[in-house]
Design a protein around this motif. Structure first.
Motif, PDB file in Angstrom:
ATOM      1  N   HIS A  49      29.686 -17.690  71.416  1.00 34.61           N
ATOM      2  CA  HIS A  49      30.803 -16.734  71.318  1.00 34.61           C
ATOM      3  C   HIS A  49      30.311 -15.310  71.518  1.00 34.61           C
ATOM      4  O   HIS A  49      30.928 -14.516  72.226  1.00 34.61           O
ATOM      5  CB  HIS A  49      31.493 -16.869  69.961  1.00 34.61           C
ATOM      6  N   ASP A  50      29.191 -14.970  70.866  1.00 34.74           N
ATOM      7  CA  ASP A  50      28.652 -13.621  70.978  1.00 34.74           C
ATOM      8  C   ASP A  50      28.180 -13.327  72.399  1.00 34.74           C
ATOM      9  O   ASP A  50      28.345 -12.196  72.894  1.00 34.74           O
ATOM     10  CB  ASP A  50      27.505 -13.422  69.998  1.00 34.74           C
ATOM     11  N   ALA A  51      27.602 -14.306  73.074  1.00 34.98           N
ATOM     12  CA  ALA A  51      27.168 -14.092  74.460  1.00 34.98           C
ATOM     13  C   ALA A  51      28.360 -13.853  75.373  1.00 34.98           C
ATOM     14  O   ALA A  51      28.325 -12.969  76.251  1.00 34.98           O
ATOM     15  CB  ALA A  51      26.358 -15.292  74.939  1.00 34.98           C
ATOM     16  N   ALA A  53      31.289 -12.687  74.399  1.00 35.08           N
ATOM     17  CA  ALA A  53      31.864 -11.398  74.013  1.00 35.08           C
ATOM     18  C   ALA A  53      31.038 -10.240  74.573  1.00 35.08           C
ATOM     19  O   ALA A  53      31.592  -9.209  74.975  1.00 35.08           O
ATOM     20  CB  ALA A  53      31.953 -11.298  72.495  1.00 35.08           C
ATOM     21  N   ALA A  54      29.719 -10.377  74.607  1.00 34.75           N
ATOM     22  CA  ALA A  54      28.870  -9.313  75.148  1.00 34.75           C
ATOM     23  C   ALA A  54      29.009  -9.212  76.664  1.00 34.75           C
ATOM     24  O   ALA A  54      28.928  -8.121  77.240  1.00 34.75           O
ATOM     25  CB  ALA A  54      27.423  -9.556  74.764  1.00 34.75           C
ATOM     26  N   ARG A  61      34.332  -7.066  68.682  1.00 33.24           N
ATOM     27  CA  ARG A  61      33.167  -7.291  67.831  1.00 33.24           C
ATOM     28  C   ARG A  61      32.691  -8.726  67.962  1.00 33.24           C
ATOM     29  O   ARG A  61      33.482  -9.658  68.044  1.00 33.24           O
ATOM     30  CB  ARG A  61      33.523  -7.012  66.377  1.00 33.24           C
ATOM     31  N   THR A  62      31.402  -8.855  67.938  1.00 33.65           N
ATOM     32  CA  THR A  62      30.834 -10.197  67.922  1.00 33.65           C
ATOM     33  C   THR A  62      30.802 -10.686  66.484  1.00 33.65           C
ATOM     34  O   THR A  62      30.827  -9.908  65.535  1.00 33.65           O
ATOM     35  CB  THR A  62      29.406 -10.194  68.504  1.00 33.65           C
ATOM     36  N   TRP A  63      30.769 -12.016  66.329  1.00 31.61           N
ATOM     37  CA  TRP A  63      30.748 -12.585  64.973  1.00 31.61           C
ATOM     38  C   TRP A  63      29.472 -12.218  64.232  1.00 31.61           C
ATOM     39  O   TRP A  63      29.491 -11.955  63.040  1.00 31.61           O
ATOM     40  CB  TRP A  63      30.892 -14.097  65.047  1.00 31.61           C
ATOM     41  N   SER A  64      28.347 -12.212  64.939  1.00 31.63           N
ATOM     42  CA  SER A  64      27.084 -11.886  64.254  1.00 31.63           C
ATOM     43  C   SER A  64      27.060 -10.427  63.816  1.00 31.63           C
ATOM     44  O   SER A  64      26.535 -10.111  62.741  1.00 31.63           O
ATOM     45  CB  SER A  64      25.899 -12.207  65.150  1.00 31.63           C
TER      46      SER A  64
END
Length: 194
Positions: A49-51, A53-54, A61-64
């Motif tokens: 998900h973060d990848a 989103a980036a 915002r990313t989850w991390s």
């Protein structure tokens, strides 16, 4: 055209098949393996998900990052030290458990084809051998890889040595016969005189 016949190899000239390896039990990780698989899968979903989103040009915002911001606002408290020690000990235990060898529950029989008996089958053999001894009313056995404990019920004296010898003879076909221990329980029946 001539044909020559070759005679087959004589029986007993070698092993009929490659010897089997002893069976091993399941690893000691048990329930911990699937739980760790779920944790790692969840971590993979968060990182994916973060990848995404980036890589996306839209702001978000990313989850991390949200998780790190949440931890950033916390202050140190007394319970964090024992919790950290417990988590570290749990991690060490998991690593040690993962690298321990799997349990072996079989004993090799003297043969060229790799024949093995489970410990519960060795216990059954020992019980059957003890049941065949005169004076034994009942017999039960518990077997491990190194010892077999035979418990017999008898009303005769000196039956323990006979049971031990009989069980040792029955288990002599094992490559490494276990040590035989015999326990005798006295069985006294009330006998009525006519």
């Amino acid at each position: 055209m001539t044909h020559t016949l070759t005679s087959p190899a004589p029986a007993g000239s070698g092993p009929a098949m490659k010897a089997a390896r002893p069976r091993t039990g399941s690893g000691r990780i048990g329930l911990l393996g699937p739980i760790m698989a779920l944790v790692l899968t969840g971590l993979g979903v968060v990182l994916l998900h973060d990848a995404v989103a980036a890589a996306d040009s839209r702001p978000g915002r990313t989850w991390s990052a949200a998780l790190i911001d949440g931890f950033d606002r916390t202050t140190a408290e007394w319970w964090m030290i024992p919790a950290g020690v417990a988590i570290a000990l749990l991690g060490i235990w998991m690593v040690v458990t993962a690298v321990r060898p799997r349990s072996r529950k079989t004993l090799a029989v003297t043969s060229q084809t790799g024949l093995f008996l489970r410990t519960r089958d060795v216990a059954r053999l020992a019980s059957a051998a003890a049941d065949d001894v005169d004076g034994v009313l009942s017999a039960g056995s518990v077997a491990g890889r190194r010892t077999v404990t035979v418990t017999v019920e008898s009303d005769r004296d000196g039956v323990a040595d006979v049971v031990r010898t009989t069980v040792e003879q029955r288990l002599s076909a094992l490559a490494e016969p276990p040590k035989v221990k015999v326990r005798v329980r006295a069985h006294w029946q009330s006998r009525e005189t006519p």
